[in-house]
Design a protein around this motif. Sequence first.
Motif, PDB file in Angstrom:
ATOM      1  N   ALA A  24       0.968  -1.172  -0.011  1.00  0.00           N
ATOM      2  CA  ALA A  24      -0.057   0.011  -0.089  1.00  0.00           C
ATOM      3  C   ALA A  24       0.946   1.149  -0.136  1.00  0.00           C
ATOM      4  O   ALA A  24       0.454   2.195  -0.701  1.00  0.00           O
ATOM      5  CB  ALA A  24      -1.087   0.077   1.094  1.00  0.00           C
ATOM      6  N   ILE A  25       1.880   1.144   0.865  1.00  0.00           N
ATOM      7  CA  ILE A  25       2.864   2.437   0.937  1.00  0.00           C
ATOM      8  C   ILE A  25       3.491   2.514  -0.369  1.00  0.00           C
ATOM      9  O   ILE A  25       3.645   3.702  -0.859  1.00  0.00           O
ATOM     10  CB  ILE A  25       3.893   2.389   1.988  1.00  0.00           C
ATOM     11  CG1 ILE A  25       2.971   2.594   3.365  1.00  0.00           C
ATOM     12  CG2 ILE A  25       4.821   3.197   1.868  1.00  0.00           C
ATOM     13  CD1 ILE A  25       3.818   2.016   4.686  1.00  0.00           C
ATOM     14  N   THR A  26       4.162   1.548  -0.903  1.00  0.00           N
ATOM     15  CA  THR A  26       4.701   1.733  -2.236  1.00  0.00           C
ATOM     16  C   THR A  26       3.999   1.921  -3.311  1.00  0.00           C
ATOM     17  O   THR A  26       4.235   2.882  -4.346  1.00  0.00           O
ATOM     18  CB  THR A  26       5.323   0.211  -2.778  1.00  0.00           C
ATOM     19  OG1 THR A  26       6.111  -0.111  -1.714  1.00  0.00           O
ATOM     20  CG2 THR A  26       6.196   0.366  -4.057  1.00  0.00           C
ATOM     21  N   GLY A  27       2.654   1.478  -3.306  1.00  0.00           N
ATOM     22  CA  GLY A  27       1.684   1.982  -4.649  1.00  0.00           C
ATOM     23  C   GLY A  27       1.354   3.564  -4.291  1.00  0.00           C
ATOM     24  O   GLY A  27       1.260   4.114  -5.404  1.00  0.00           O
ATOM     25  N   THR A  28       1.195   4.091  -3.151  1.00  0.00           N
ATOM     26  CA  THR A  28       0.667   5.273  -2.850  1.00  0.00           C
ATOM     27  C   THR A  28       1.640   6.267  -3.306  1.00  0.00           C
ATOM     28  O   THR A  28       1.516   7.184  -4.085  1.00  0.00           O
ATOM     29  CB  THR A  28       0.554   5.523  -1.407  1.00  0.00           C
ATOM     30  OG1 THR A  28      -0.450   4.615  -0.965  1.00  0.00           O
ATOM     31  CG2 THR A  28       0.107   6.942  -1.173  1.00  0.00           C
ATOM     32  N   ILE A  29       3.156   5.907  -2.940  1.00  0.00           N
ATOM     33  CA  ILE A  29       4.162   6.627  -3.509  1.00  0.00           C
ATOM     34  C   ILE A  29       4.294   6.698  -4.975  1.00  0.00           C
ATOM     35  O   ILE A  29       4.715   7.550  -5.591  1.00  0.00           O
ATOM     36  CB  ILE A  29       5.575   5.975  -2.855  1.00  0.00           C
ATOM     37  CG1 ILE A  29       5.484   6.450  -1.342  1.00  0.00           C
ATOM     38  CG2 ILE A  29       6.801   6.985  -3.562  1.00  0.00           C
ATOM     39  CD1 ILE A  29       6.673   5.908  -0.724  1.00  0.00           C
ATOM     40  N   SER A  30       3.991   5.335  -5.477  1.00  0.00           N
ATOM     41  CA  SER A  30       4.195   5.468  -7.009  1.00  0.00           C
ATOM     42  C   SER A  30       3.014   6.236  -7.689  1.00  0.00           C
ATOM     43  O   SER A  30       3.351   6.903  -8.741  1.00  0.00           O
ATOM     44  CB  SER A  30       4.034   3.968  -7.403  1.00  0.00           C
ATOM     45  OG  SER A  30       5.158   3.274  -7.112  1.00  0.00           O
ATOM     46  N   ALA A  33       3.986  10.058  -7.430  1.00  0.00           N
ATOM     47  CA  ALA A  33       5.178  10.138  -8.336  1.00  0.00           C
ATOM     48  C   ALA A  33       4.607  10.353  -9.514  1.00  0.00           C
ATOM     49  O   ALA A  33       5.097  11.361 -10.392  1.00  0.00           O
ATOM     50  CB  ALA A  33       6.241   9.452  -8.292  1.00  0.00           C
ATOM     51  N   ALA A  34       3.826   9.593 -10.118  1.00  0.00           N
ATOM     52  CA  ALA A  34       3.216   9.691 -11.401  1.00  0.00           C
ATOM     53  C   ALA A  34       2.225  10.906 -11.688  1.00  0.00           C
ATOM     54  O   ALA A  34       2.399  11.628 -12.603  1.00  0.00           O
ATOM     55  CB  ALA A  34       2.259   8.382 -11.649  1.00  0.00           C
ATOM     56  N   LEU A  35       1.344  11.308 -10.489  1.00  0.00           N
ATOM     57  CA  LEU A  35       0.728  12.635 -10.567  1.00  0.00           C
ATOM     58  C   LEU A  35       1.439  13.677 -10.782  1.00  0.00           C
ATOM     59  O   LEU A  35       1.266  14.617 -11.541  1.00  0.00           O
ATOM     60  CB  LEU A  35      -0.225  12.447  -9.383  1.00  0.00           C
ATOM     61  CG  LEU A  35      -1.370  11.496  -9.326  1.00  0.00           C
ATOM     62  CD1 LEU A  35      -1.983  11.623  -8.147  1.00  0.00           C
ATOM     63  CD2 LEU A  35      -2.339  11.926 -10.692  1.00  0.00           C
ATOM     64  N   ALA A  36       2.654  13.741 -10.054  1.00  0.00           N
ATOM     65  CA  ALA A  36       3.755  14.877  -9.853  1.00  0.00           C
ATOM     66  C   ALA A  36       4.278  14.758 -11.184  1.00  0.00           C
ATOM     67  O   ALA A  36       4.515  16.320 -11.965  1.00  0.00           O
ATOM     68  CB  ALA A  36       4.604  14.628  -8.679  1.00  0.00           C
ATOM     69  N   THR A  37       4.659  13.901 -11.856  1.00  0.00           N
ATOM     70  CA  THR A  37       5.412  13.767 -13.201  1.00  0.00           C
ATOM     71  C   THR A  37       4.249  14.379 -14.317  1.00  0.00           C
ATOM     72  O   THR A  37       4.772  15.155 -15.205  1.00  0.00           O
ATOM     73  CB  THR A  37       6.008  12.307 -13.345  1.00  0.00           C
ATOM     74  OG1 THR A  37       6.925  11.975 -12.365  1.00  0.00           O
ATOM     75  CG2 THR A  37       6.640  12.316 -14.868  1.00  0.00           C
TER      76      THR A  37
END
Length: 75
Positions: A24-30, A33-37
């Motif tokens: 869940a933490i890894t997915g949230t960070i991903s 990161a995709a939204l920011a990019t």
Amino acid sequence: MIAEAIDTLITLGWAFLGWLIVFAITGTISIFAALATGAWAYSTLRRTIVAPAWARSRRAARRYARREPDYEEAA
């Protein structure tokens, strides 16, 4: 024997919960990161294609706006 089975089930439950939290933490960070990019790419593309040449950056817009016209050269 039943106690060992229950103990194993509890241990496996804790392990499953731990992995669930890690994923869940890894997915949230991903996702963040995709939204920011994506937001960065959208703003860069919009600034590059849609904006006029003089408004590509705030610094350039200020520099062009403050420049005194050179009437000698035009005459």
